[in-house]
Design a protein around this motif. Structure first.
Motif, PDB file in Angstrom:
ATOM      1  N   ASN A  71       0.828  -1.219   0.000  1.00  0.00           N
ATOM      2  CA  ASN A  71       0.000   0.000   0.000  1.00  0.00           C
ATOM      3  C   ASN A  71       0.857   1.262   0.000  1.00  0.00           C
ATOM      4  O   ASN A  71       0.483   2.280  -0.592  1.00  0.00           O
ATOM      5  CB  ASN A  71      -0.964  -0.019   1.192  1.00  0.00           C
ATOM      6  CG  ASN A  71      -2.037  -1.077   0.982  1.00  0.00           C
ATOM      7  OD1 ASN A  71      -2.678  -1.134  -0.069  1.00  0.00           O
ATOM      8  ND2 ASN A  71      -2.217  -1.952   1.953  1.00  0.00           N
ATOM      9  N   SER A  72       2.004   1.168   0.638  1.00  0.00           N
ATOM     10  CA  SER A  72       2.909   2.310   0.674  1.00  0.00           C
ATOM     11  C   SER A  72       3.453   2.604  -0.733  1.00  0.00           C
ATOM     12  O   SER A  72       3.511   3.762  -1.167  1.00  0.00           O
ATOM     13  CB  SER A  72       4.033   1.971   1.653  1.00  0.00           C
ATOM     14  OG  SER A  72       4.908   3.026   1.818  1.00  0.00           O
ATOM     15  N   PHE A  73       3.843   1.562  -1.453  1.00  0.00           N
ATOM     16  CA  PHE A  73       4.318   1.780  -2.830  1.00  0.00           C
ATOM     17  C   PHE A  73       3.179   2.276  -3.724  1.00  0.00           C
ATOM     18  O   PHE A  73       3.388   3.135  -4.590  1.00  0.00           O
ATOM     19  CB  PHE A  73       4.910   0.489  -3.406  1.00  0.00           C
ATOM     20  CG  PHE A  73       6.393   0.353  -3.175  1.00  0.00           C
ATOM     21  CD1 PHE A  73       7.286   1.232  -3.778  1.00  0.00           C
ATOM     22  CD2 PHE A  73       6.897  -0.641  -2.364  1.00  0.00           C
ATOM     23  CE1 PHE A  73       8.653   1.108  -3.568  1.00  0.00           C
ATOM     24  CE2 PHE A  73       8.266  -0.770  -2.139  1.00  0.00           C
ATOM     25  CZ  PHE A  73       9.142   0.106  -2.742  1.00  0.00           C
ATOM     26  N   ALA A  74       1.974   1.730  -3.513  1.00  0.00           N
ATOM     27  CA  ALA A  74       0.834   2.169  -4.341  1.00  0.00           C
ATOM     28  C   ALA A  74       0.568   3.650  -4.107  1.00  0.00           C
ATOM     29  O   ALA A  74       0.377   4.429  -5.058  1.00  0.00           O
ATOM     30  CB  ALA A  74      -0.405   1.334  -3.994  1.00  0.00           C
ATOM     31  N   LEU A  75       0.603   4.056  -2.832  1.00  0.00           N
ATOM     32  CA  LEU A  75       0.350   5.460  -2.511  1.00  0.00           C
ATOM     33  C   LEU A  75       1.492   6.345  -3.016  1.00  0.00           C
ATOM     34  O   LEU A  75       1.259   7.449  -3.534  1.00  0.00           O
ATOM     35  CB  LEU A  75       0.176   5.594  -0.989  1.00  0.00           C
ATOM     36  CG  LEU A  75      -0.362   6.916  -0.468  1.00  0.00           C
ATOM     37  CD1 LEU A  75      -1.658   7.331  -1.154  1.00  0.00           C
ATOM     38  CD2 LEU A  75      -0.587   6.812   1.044  1.00  0.00           C
ATOM     39  N   ALA A  76       2.717   5.859  -2.881  1.00  0.00           N
ATOM     40  CA  ALA A  76       3.876   6.625  -3.362  1.00  0.00           C
ATOM     41  C   ALA A  76       3.760   6.865  -4.867  1.00  0.00           C
ATOM     42  O   ALA A  76       3.991   7.981  -5.355  1.00  0.00           O
ATOM     43  CB  ALA A  76       5.167   5.877  -3.044  1.00  0.00           C
ATOM     44  N   SER A 292       7.661   3.920  21.386  1.00  0.00           N
ATOM     45  CA  SER A 292       7.426   3.226  20.121  1.00  0.00           C
ATOM     46  C   SER A 292       7.322   4.199  18.950  1.00  0.00           C
ATOM     47  O   SER A 292       6.632   5.212  19.017  1.00  0.00           O
ATOM     48  CB  SER A 292       6.127   2.412  20.217  1.00  0.00           C
ATOM     49  OG  SER A 292       5.769   1.940  18.935  1.00  0.00           O
ATOM     50  N   VAL A 293       8.029   3.860  17.849  1.00  0.00           N
ATOM     51  CA  VAL A 293       7.923   4.664  16.616  1.00  0.00           C
ATOM     52  C   VAL A 293       7.352   3.798  15.484  1.00  0.00           C
ATOM     53  O   VAL A 293       7.572   4.089  14.312  1.00  0.00           O
ATOM     54  CB  VAL A 293       9.296   5.256  16.199  1.00  0.00           C
ATOM     55  CG1 VAL A 293       9.800   6.240  17.245  1.00  0.00           C
ATOM     56  CG2 VAL A 293      10.332   4.157  15.942  1.00  0.00           C
ATOM     57  N   ILE A 294       6.635   2.755  15.870  1.00  0.00           N
ATOM     58  CA  ILE A 294       6.208   1.760  14.880  1.00  0.00           C
ATOM     59  C   ILE A 294       5.306   2.385  13.806  1.00  0.00           C
ATOM     60  O   ILE A 294       5.469   2.097  12.614  1.00  0.00           O
ATOM     61  CB  ILE A 294       5.542   0.566  15.592  1.00  0.00           C
ATOM     62  CG1 ILE A 294       6.598  -0.165  16.444  1.00  0.00           C
ATOM     63  CG2 ILE A 294       4.899  -0.395  14.591  1.00  0.00           C
ATOM     64  CD1 ILE A 294       6.038  -1.220  17.378  1.00  0.00           C
ATOM     65  N   LEU A 295       4.402   3.250  14.219  1.00  0.00           N
ATOM     66  CA  LEU A 295       3.546   3.872  13.200  1.00  0.00           C
ATOM     67  C   LEU A 295       4.269   5.009  12.467  1.00  0.00           C
ATOM     68  O   LEU A 295       3.976   5.279  11.302  1.00  0.00           O
ATOM     69  CB  LEU A 295       2.231   4.353  13.825  1.00  0.00           C
ATOM     70  CG  LEU A 295       1.320   3.202  14.275  1.00  0.00           C
ATOM     71  CD1 LEU A 295       0.052   3.732  14.942  1.00  0.00           C
ATOM     72  CD2 LEU A 295       0.950   2.271  13.126  1.00  0.00           C
ATOM     73  N   ASP A 296       5.259   5.640  13.136  1.00  0.00           N
ATOM     74  CA  ASP A 296       6.099   6.628  12.429  1.00  0.00           C
ATOM     75  C   ASP A 296       6.854   5.945  11.294  1.00  0.00           C
ATOM     76  O   ASP A 296       7.048   6.528  10.218  1.00  0.00           O
ATOM     77  CB  ASP A 296       7.135   7.254  13.371  1.00  0.00           C
ATOM     78  CG  ASP A 296       6.491   8.038  14.491  1.00  0.00           C
ATOM     79  OD1 ASP A 296       5.426   8.619  14.266  1.00  0.00           O
ATOM     80  OD2 ASP A 296       7.054   8.041  15.587  1.00  0.00           O
ATOM     81  N   GLN A 297       7.293   4.716  11.543  1.00  0.00           N
ATOM     82  CA  GLN A 297       7.997   3.962  10.489  1.00  0.00           C
ATOM     83  C   GLN A 297       7.097   3.843   9.252  1.00  0.00           C
ATOM     84  O   GLN A 297       7.549   4.024   8.125  1.00  0.00           O
ATOM     85  CB  GLN A 297       8.373   2.558  10.979  1.00  0.00           C
ATOM     86  CG  GLN A 297       9.465   2.522  12.034  1.00  0.00           C
ATOM     87  CD  GLN A 297       9.650   1.118  12.598  1.00  0.00           C
ATOM     88  OE1 GLN A 297       9.150   0.815  13.676  1.00  0.00           O
ATOM     89  NE2 GLN A 297      10.355   0.265  11.892  1.00  0.00           N
ATOM     90  N   VAL A 298       5.834   3.534   9.503  1.00  0.00           N
ATOM     91  CA  VAL A 298       4.907   3.362   8.370  1.00  0.00           C
ATOM     92  C   VAL A 298       4.717   4.689   7.640  1.00  0.00           C
ATOM     93  O   VAL A 298       4.766   4.754   6.404  1.00  0.00           O
ATOM     94  CB  VAL A 298       3.546   2.803   8.857  1.00  0.00           C
ATOM     95  CG1 VAL A 298       2.576   2.670   7.708  1.00  0.00           C
ATOM     96  CG2 VAL A 298       3.747   1.453   9.558  1.00  0.00           C
ATOM     97  N   THR A 299       4.531   5.759   8.415  1.00  0.00           N
ATOM     98  CA  THR A 299       4.363   7.085   7.793  1.00  0.00           C
ATOM     99  C   THR A 299       5.594   7.447   6.966  1.00  0.00           C
ATOM    100  O   THR A 299       5.488   7.878   5.821  1.00  0.00           O
ATOM    101  CB  THR A 299       4.156   8.159   8.895  1.00  0.00           C
ATOM    102  OG1 THR A 299       3.038   7.772   9.690  1.00  0.00           O
ATOM    103  CG2 THR A 299       3.920   9.539   8.302  1.00  0.00           C
TER     104      THR A 299
END
Ligand code: CP
Length: 321
Positions: A71-76, A292-299
């Motif tokens: 999803n990250s590549f699709a959005l990128a 935790s930076v787990i969701l920052d990693q995703v962003t």
């Protein structure tokens, strides 16, 4: 592009493929991170689009499941105005016996410019890159590498601490089956961090002594010394034998618990590539806690993947290999 002015002062990028981080220099890795910084602002605009890949066709060629990377590549791709084909193994002619190369060549015949490939076999992205003209980006291949995950990991650390130089980083858990660990250790060590792999001997990779890392089999020995801890998922789907007696025992020795966090540095950065096995490698209170930076990693993965798509396309236009 104005947003990329800062990046253009430092080094250059000439590769039309991103297959792994092992062969990249610290300067090339830094160049991608600097480019990603420039792309962050696009996602904060009211109109979250920029034109650099307008008219380009990206294919997400995923032979394994994914929540974040796909999803990250699709959005990128979408943020950079590219067209996108989503390929899934389940809905393709792979079930009728089509080979990986035939699949890739048929997609290329439709005029694709960039292939983002995830495959269970290590080396699949390299094989594709040798047989088609399009750019190839590795989105995870077997136990080999997951370069964009490591890039977003080091990007996240750099954002928090300014640099990786001199940081002590522990990568904990199922190292043997982890492509994330392999890419992470290349990226982190090249950028000047001291990396320690932590896990039972049965979950260490072969020839670990030849890697640019320290090794510990005891999380309690390192927990109070590290600035960053990256907890890996136990990859049950990749294990052919039982590498530890029970999940409970693994968790007891290698899980990041609230109790262990009390012995860690106050500002330790807690990372996990996802998906998390809550309660196994990481207690929920830690996964969702202040360190935790787990969701920052995703962003951050979005900006990093925009940078990668942009750079490989630019290199291809300029005749890069
Ligand atoms: N970190 C990672 O690769 O997650 P996905 O499997 O969801 O893409």
């Amino acid at each position: 592009m104005a947003i990329l002015k800062k990046r253009s002062k430092r080094g250059e990028w000439k590769r039309k493929h991103l297959l792994g981080l092992r062969d990249l220099s610290a300067e090339e890795i830094t160049y991608i991170l600097d480019t990603a910084e420039g792309f962050e602002s696009i996602s904060k605009r009211s109109v979250k689009k920029a034109p650099p890949l307008r008219g380009r066709l990206v294919v997400n060629l995923f032979f394994e499941d994914s929540t974040r990377t796909r999803n990250s590549f699709a959005l990128a791709a979408s943020r950079l105005s590219a067209d996108l084909i989503e390929f899934t193994k389940k809905m393709s002619s792979v079930s009728k016996g089509e080979t990986l190369l035939d699949t890739a060549r048929n997609l290329e015949a439709m005029g694709i410019d960039i292939v983002v490939v995830r495959h269970g076999a290590g080396g699949a992205p390299v094989l594709i890159s040798k047989n088609i003209d399009a750019c190839v980006v590795n989105a995870g291949d077997g136990f080999n590498e997951h370069p964009t995950q490591a890039l977003l990991d080091v990007y996240t650390i750099r954002k928090k601490r300014g640099t990786l130089k001199g940081l002590k980083i522990a990568i904990v858990g199922d190292i043997a089956h982890s492509r994330v660990a392999r890419s992470d250790m290349w990226a982190m060590s090249k950028l000047g961090a001291e990396v320690t792999l932590v896990g039972p001997p049965t979950l260490m990779p072969p020839q670990v002594d030849k890697l640019p890392v320290k090794v510990s089999h005891c999380l309690d020995d390192v927990i109070d010394k590290v600035d960053v801890i990256n907890m890996l998922r136990i990859q049950f789907e990749r294990q052919s034998s039982n590498p530890f007696p029970s999940i409970r025992e693994y968790s007891h020795y290698y899980g990041l618990t609230v109790e262990r966090m009390r012995r860690a540095k106050n500002d330790i950065i807690v990372m996990h590539p996802g998906p998390i096995n809550r309660g196994l490698e990481l207690e929920s209170e830690v996964a969702d806690g202040k360190n935790s930076v787990i969701l920052d990693q995703v962003t951050n993965g979005l900006a990093v993947r925009m940078a990668v798509l942009f750079l490989v396309n630019q290199a291809a236009q300029q005749g890069g290999k």
